[in-house]
Write a protein that holds these residues in place. Structure first.
Motif, PDB file in Angstrom:
ATOM      1  N   ASP A 179       0.829  -1.211   0.000  1.00 19.23           N
ATOM      2  CA  ASP A 179       0.000   0.000   0.000  1.00 19.23           C
ATOM      3  C   ASP A 179       0.860   1.256   0.000  1.00 19.23           C
ATOM      4  OD1 ASP A 179      -2.336  -1.376  -0.080  1.00 19.23           O
ATOM      5  OD2 ASP A 179      -2.891  -1.041   2.012  1.00 19.23           O
TER       6      ASP A 179
ATOM      7  N   GLU B   2       2.250   1.764  -3.379  1.00 20.06           N
ATOM      8  CA  GLU B   2       1.249   2.269  -4.332  1.00 20.06           C
ATOM      9  C   GLU B   2       1.004   3.761  -4.096  1.00 20.06           C
ATOM     10  OE1 GLU B   2      -1.767  -0.515  -5.072  1.00 20.06           O
ATOM     11  OE2 GLU B   2      -3.095   0.878  -6.116  1.00 20.06           O
ATOM     12  N   ARG B   3       0.993   4.132  -2.814  1.00 24.04           N
ATOM     13  CA  ARG B   3       0.833   5.561  -2.498  1.00 24.04           C
ATOM     14  C   ARG B   3       2.046   6.362  -2.985  1.00 24.04           C
ATOM     15  NH1 ARG B   3      -1.635   9.399   0.755  1.00 24.04           N
ATOM     16  NH2 ARG B   3      -3.444   8.040   0.808  1.00 24.04           N
TER      17      ARG B   3
ATOM     18  N   CYS C  79       1.700   6.881  -6.657  1.00 26.59           N
ATOM     19  CA  CYS C  79       0.746   7.947  -6.989  1.00 26.59           C
ATOM     20  C   CYS C  79       1.405   9.307  -6.789  1.00 26.59           C
ATOM     21  CB  CYS C  79      -0.506   7.837  -6.124  1.00 26.59           C
ATOM     22  SG  CYS C  79      -1.658   6.581  -6.719  1.00 26.59           S
TER      23      CYS C  79
ATOM     24  N   ASN D  62       3.772   4.372 -12.817  1.00 26.99           N
ATOM     25  CA  ASN D  62       3.044   3.105 -12.759  1.00 26.99           C
ATOM     26  C   ASN D  62       3.868   2.080 -11.993  1.00 26.99           C
ATOM     27  OD1 ASN D  62       0.978   4.193 -14.361  1.00 26.99           O
ATOM     28  ND2 ASN D  62       2.105   3.703 -16.228  1.00 26.99           N
TER      29      ASN D  62
ATOM     30  N   ALA E  14       3.518  -5.035  -8.695  1.00 30.63           N
ATOM     31  CA  ALA E  14       3.840  -5.653  -7.404  1.00 30.63           C
ATOM     32  C   ALA E  14       4.071  -7.153  -7.575  1.00 30.63           C
ATOM     33  CB  ALA E  14       2.709  -5.413  -6.407  1.00 30.63           C
TER      34      ALA E  14
ATOM     35  N   LYS F 147      -5.546  -5.130 -11.768  1.00 27.80           N
ATOM     36  CA  LYS F 147      -5.000  -3.792 -12.015  1.00 27.80           C
ATOM     37  C   LYS F 147      -5.915  -2.734 -11.399  1.00 27.80           C
ATOM     38  CE  LYS F 147      -3.088  -5.418 -16.393  1.00 27.80           C
ATOM     39  NZ  LYS F 147      -2.787  -5.100 -17.815  1.00 27.80           N
ATOM     40  N   ARG F 148      -5.289  -1.678 -10.921  1.00 31.93           N
ATOM     41  CA  ARG F 148      -6.031  -0.512 -10.426  1.00 31.93           C
ATOM     42  C   ARG F 148      -5.499   0.733 -11.116  1.00 31.93           C
ATOM     43  NH1 ARG F 148      -6.667  -0.672  -3.954  1.00 31.93           N
ATOM     44  NH2 ARG F 148      -4.421  -1.017  -3.960  1.00 31.93           N
TER      45      ARG F 148
ATOM     46  N   HIS G 179      -5.524   4.921 -10.852  1.00 29.07           N
ATOM     47  CA  HIS G 179      -5.810   6.105 -10.035  1.00 29.07           C
ATOM     48  C   HIS G 179      -5.708   7.353 -10.912  1.00 29.07           C
ATOM     49  CE1 HIS G 179      -5.251   3.593  -6.458  1.00 29.07           C
ATOM     50  NE2 HIS G 179      -4.112   3.166  -6.995  1.00 29.07           N
TER      51      HIS G 179
ATOM     52  N   SER H 153      -1.503   0.515 -10.989  1.00 30.42           N
ATOM     53  CA  SER H 153      -0.788  -0.545 -10.278  1.00 30.42           C
ATOM     54  C   SER H 153      -1.298  -1.888 -10.785  1.00 30.42           C
ATOM     55  CB  SER H 153      -1.015  -0.429  -8.765  1.00 30.42           C
ATOM     56  OG  SER H 153      -2.357  -0.735  -8.455  1.00 30.42           O
TER      57      SER H 153
ATOM     58  N   ARG I 216      -0.822  -6.401 -10.131  1.00 31.47           N
ATOM     59  CA  ARG I 216      -0.185  -7.548  -9.475  1.00 31.47           C
ATOM     60  C   ARG I 216      -0.866  -8.822  -9.984  1.00 31.47           C
ATOM     61  NH1 ARG I 216      -1.866  -7.260  -3.153  1.00 31.47           N
ATOM     62  NH2 ARG I 216      -1.303  -5.061  -3.272  1.00 31.47           N
TER      63      ARG I 216
END
Lengths: 565, 565
Positions: free
Chosen positions: A501, A504-505, A508, A513, A516, B201-202, B204, B561, B563
């Motif tokens: 997490d 990912e933060r 951002c 990109n 993981a 995938k996400r 943002h 992101s 994984r």
């Protein structure tokens, strides 16, 4: 407005749209849904492309060698030969040369008919171009292999179907961004008394002007097709300026485009090749012309920044250098992690803008499914994994390809003096091409204090294992180096959701990109069109993402007319 | 990512989205369909806004006079008073002053929580702000009247509901541009053997950074809301820098925004007011800060061009000066044409960026339903139509409003020396405000050779009747002057479809919106949100259209992101 026809059509322009409409609609849906989708199979299998495709493609490529490339363009004042294969074979292909004046004049003259053809016809023409390029993927593979140095299978995939995917993706975005909005409307405003106020309105998507795409040595088609097709579908004629060492893939591309345009009765000069003499600086001359209103560029930070500062009249998209990062915190698939990283470092000898450069590792080592590993051990195991991957010369050359140019060789040599060499770069003899320049990656160990070294890009098969205080320190270095120098990729390995997490933060915040725990057949340096973004536009490595709304929206404007109904 | 909550919420942030979801979806549909639609009635009728709304709005406005405006912002180092009503009344409202450092620091601190709130919550908050602004439209009308000089009804409509429409339109574009694309996906790539390769995938949408909106004197809300709300919905905190003569409308706006943010438990510093001291040049100081990544500006060409050149770190949208054009070729509604033009020239004393300036007319005159009219006759008849429209002082002041500032007065005086005065500007006594500065339009006749005069903007109630060789010559002058100096509007009168087509083509080439044969209650200087574009972004008058995809797409990036699934 008008039909846009300027020549004798052998195919109705609208016919291409009808023919490819379903593909286009699926492509638009894929950009929205971001699911897996492609109409261009990436496997160079005879079952997919036909029994004769491979031989025909090789023959077509060999037919170009030592000849003048058949490209009938206006204003040609010379023929030039600038390519040399990294595999050592002589190409000797001649291309027409034209100056900036002639190229810009031809493109300007083509603009009204291309604009007036409308977005559906333009999308249809673009899809027909991509379809024909797809059928020439074997010929393209050899052209890309012998200009970029990529190994054959990679040249087929990244230079052929995957590049076509990226082109189609750009067409889908541009088409969607125009066709989503009504072209005309009867506007009726209720009045307190009597009939509504009624107006008939029309909305024209008008192109910005002449577009220029400045291509690179290493991915002549993949990095060019997004800008080329985004500009085309939105109505802008395009001048394609290839890298002098990688002209043939784009000469084929431009020839196919001109052939389709001519068949549709449209002006072939809507797409032009700008082959340049060595040291001519034709890109700079074109990019600063007032008529050139869009520039797409892939290449060095130095020239990218020059373009950003010196072409204020244009919508400029640049992809430059960056410092790609891997944060290793912990893993429960130690062997697979090392295998995945080894392949990422080796693929095309690290000559990808997406290859990891900096592998951040806590000084105290990491926990793995094979027990705790010290930082030294991880470095040694990674070096061993690369060695194992590249142990067999045939397999090694299939992964590594050849070194594209002398700048990369020089950086490999310099890397040895930058820190502790964990893995030395070695020469590999190519089984088929005696003169090919093939090198394995080098890995250098550094402390976190050596930001002067790992804080800048070392393009090529050069990576650094950077030991940090802890993972938090690693993430801080990722954020800071990317804010300063940019990156196209980041990657993290951890068994701890809180670390994932936090990563990912950090991604951002850094605008990069992130992948993981990659362990299988997905590599951080590869992205899939329609789903993965290539770059973000949010850090100094690139002002553009391939492809997102911002990449296409700046290429056209809406002009409206209205009158009483 | 996270909830974005930073304070004690009295309303769940998601609640605002639920409450306004239907309005938002209708707004998105209207931007696609471009049909008539608005949720904010433009009529200041008691039937619409309630019996007490007018009196309550006046009382609220009067309550501000001579007091400190209640705005609790960080970093305030002073209170400043800079406004003077063009109608002569003393405003004497004090605003908190803060320097660039304090403003940028507060906005930066607000960014993460606003970003992390997500696009649905942000859109809901924006719609609640607009809804509350709508309910304060009478208060806003007085604030706009007494800062811009607009007449009351216009100040109500353009400063209230129509500005709210433009804000909602920007929210709709930004929401659509983010929410249309999947936030997450299970990506499955078929493999030749075995299970597909599966990745989770996400995606943002991350904001560019701190946004700055630099507002103008004449339309403090209408020209500010598009940039303000486009930046907000895409996740950027916004610093609103009002014109020193028109602070109150934006102080009310910022106060409402901060109230809604606080109620939702979000950081009120997501929206900040940057009231400046005279000659402070706070806009320039803010626009060049590295943290400021978006600038929206309405104002002079000089400062707009300065921003374009000096804020390269930012996505800069400017609306500057232009030379709006009317081509008169022929008409079958001569009287109505004159009436429509007279109103367009008179409305708000020509102090609109959309007011026609140059009326091109063939030297040989025009054919009309009342017979052939010489060029001299058309000029005289237009002057008479203006005179008739403004013959009654009460009606005249309701159309003209007051002169916003001394620069306009100076240009009116200078106009008399520029050519043949067809209509003199006169002073009008305002029935309610003895000190109001009210002037009627002046019309000056010029030959086509006087491009030194009509080729540049004369902002205010000043227009030129330019006699040309013929309509083709008129259209050429339109194309050339707009290519050189830009325009926000163009208009054509002709009974000949070929001329209308040629004018539409000229408009596409010049990149200007065009209206044909306006005779009724639609005026070239007015545009309707969701349907009409204001500007195109395609000529020097404005780099932006309010609102199109390009206006919002540059305000955010997608960061991804992925994984293994």
């Amino acid at each position: 407005m008008e039909s846009g026809l300027v020549g004798q059509a052998t195919t109705e322009p609208a016919e291409f749209f009808t023919r490819h409409r379903q593909t286009l609609e699926q492509a638009v849906a894929a950009t929205h849904g971001r699911h897996f989708w492609t109409p261009y199979p990436e496997s160079p299998s005879p079952k997919v492309y036909g029994e004769d495709a491979a031989a025909a493609g090789l023959a077509a490529f060999e037919g170009h060698l030592g000849t003048d490339f058949p490209l009938d363009q206006p204003g040609a004042d010379d023929r030039i030969v600038t390519e040399r294969s990294p595999y050592g074979i002589a190409l000797g292909v001649g291309y027409p040369h034209a100056g900036a004046d002639a190229l810009v004049a031809a493109a300007r003259a083509a603009l009204p008919s291309w604009r007036d053809a409308g977005v559906r016809t333009r999308a249809g023409v673009c899809l027909e171009i991509l379809h024909r390029l797809n059928r020439r993927s074997f010929e393209m593979a050899h052209a890309v292999q012998h200009t970029s140095g990529q190994a054959f299978v990679m040249a087929f995939q990244a230079g052929g179907p995957q590049a076509q995917d990226r082109g189609l993706e750009a067409v889908a975005y541009g088409y969607d961004m125009i066709a989503r909005y009504a072209e005309s409307v009867r506007w009726e405003k209720p009045q307190r008394k009597g009939e509504p106020l009624a107006m008939d309105k029309r909305f024209h998507a008008v192109p910005r002007g002449v577009a220029l795409v400045i291509a690179c040595n290493t991915f002549p088609t993949w990095n060019t097709y997004p800008g080329l097709f985004a500009s085309l579908v939105t109505g802008n004629p395009v001048i394609v300026k290839p890298h002098p060492r990688a002209v043939l893939p784009l000469a084929i591309t431009v020839a196919v485009a001109r052939e389709v345009l001519a068949e549709a009765g449209l002006d072939p000069d809507t797409v032009l090749l700008a082959a340049e003499r060595p040291e001519e600086r034709l890109a700079a001359a074109l990019a600063t012309r007032p008529e050139v209103r869009i520039v797409d560029f892939t290449g060095s930070t130095e020239f990218g920044e020059w373009l950003e500062a010196n072409a204020p009249q244009a919508f400029v998209n640049t992809e430059k250098a960056g410092v790609n990062a891997v944060v290793v915190d912990s893993t429960d698939h130690y062997g697979q992690m090392l295998g995945n990283l080894a392949f990422s470092l080796s693929l095309y000898s690290g000559q990808m803008c997406t290859t990891p450069q900096n592998i951040y590792l806590p000084r105290a080592g990491i926990d793995t499914d094979e027990g705790h590993k010290s930082a030294d051990q991880v470095g040694a195991d990674l070096a061993a994994a690369v060695g194992k991957l590249l142990g067999d010369a045939a397999r090694a050359t299939g992964v590594l390809g050849a070194i594209a140019n002398d700048g990369v060789l020089r950086r490999i040599d310099e890397a040895a003096g930058l820190g502790d060499v964990l893995l030395e770069s070695t020469e590999v003899a190519h089984p088929d091409f005696a003169e090919a320049v093939v090198r394995t990656p080098t890995i250098v160990g550094l402390g976190a204090e050596r930001r002067d070294v790992f804080g800048r890009e070392h393009f090529g098969p050069i990576s650094f294992v950077v030991t940090t205080d802890d993972t938090e320190h690693s993430l801080r270095l990722v954020r800071e180096t990317i804010a300063e120098r940019g990156a196209l990729t980041a990657s993290v390995y951890s068994t701890d959701e809180a670390v994932l997490d936090a990563a990912e933060r950090a991604a951002c915040e850094a605008g990069v990109n992130i992948s993981a725990n990659l362990t299988g057949q997905v590599f951080v340096n590869q992205s899939a069109a329609f789903s993965d973004y290539h770059g973000t536009g949010a850090n100094p490595a690139a002002t553009a993402s391939l492809t997102d709304p911002a990449f296409v929206a700046g290429r056209f404007n809406f002009v409206q007319s209205r009158r009483h109904a």
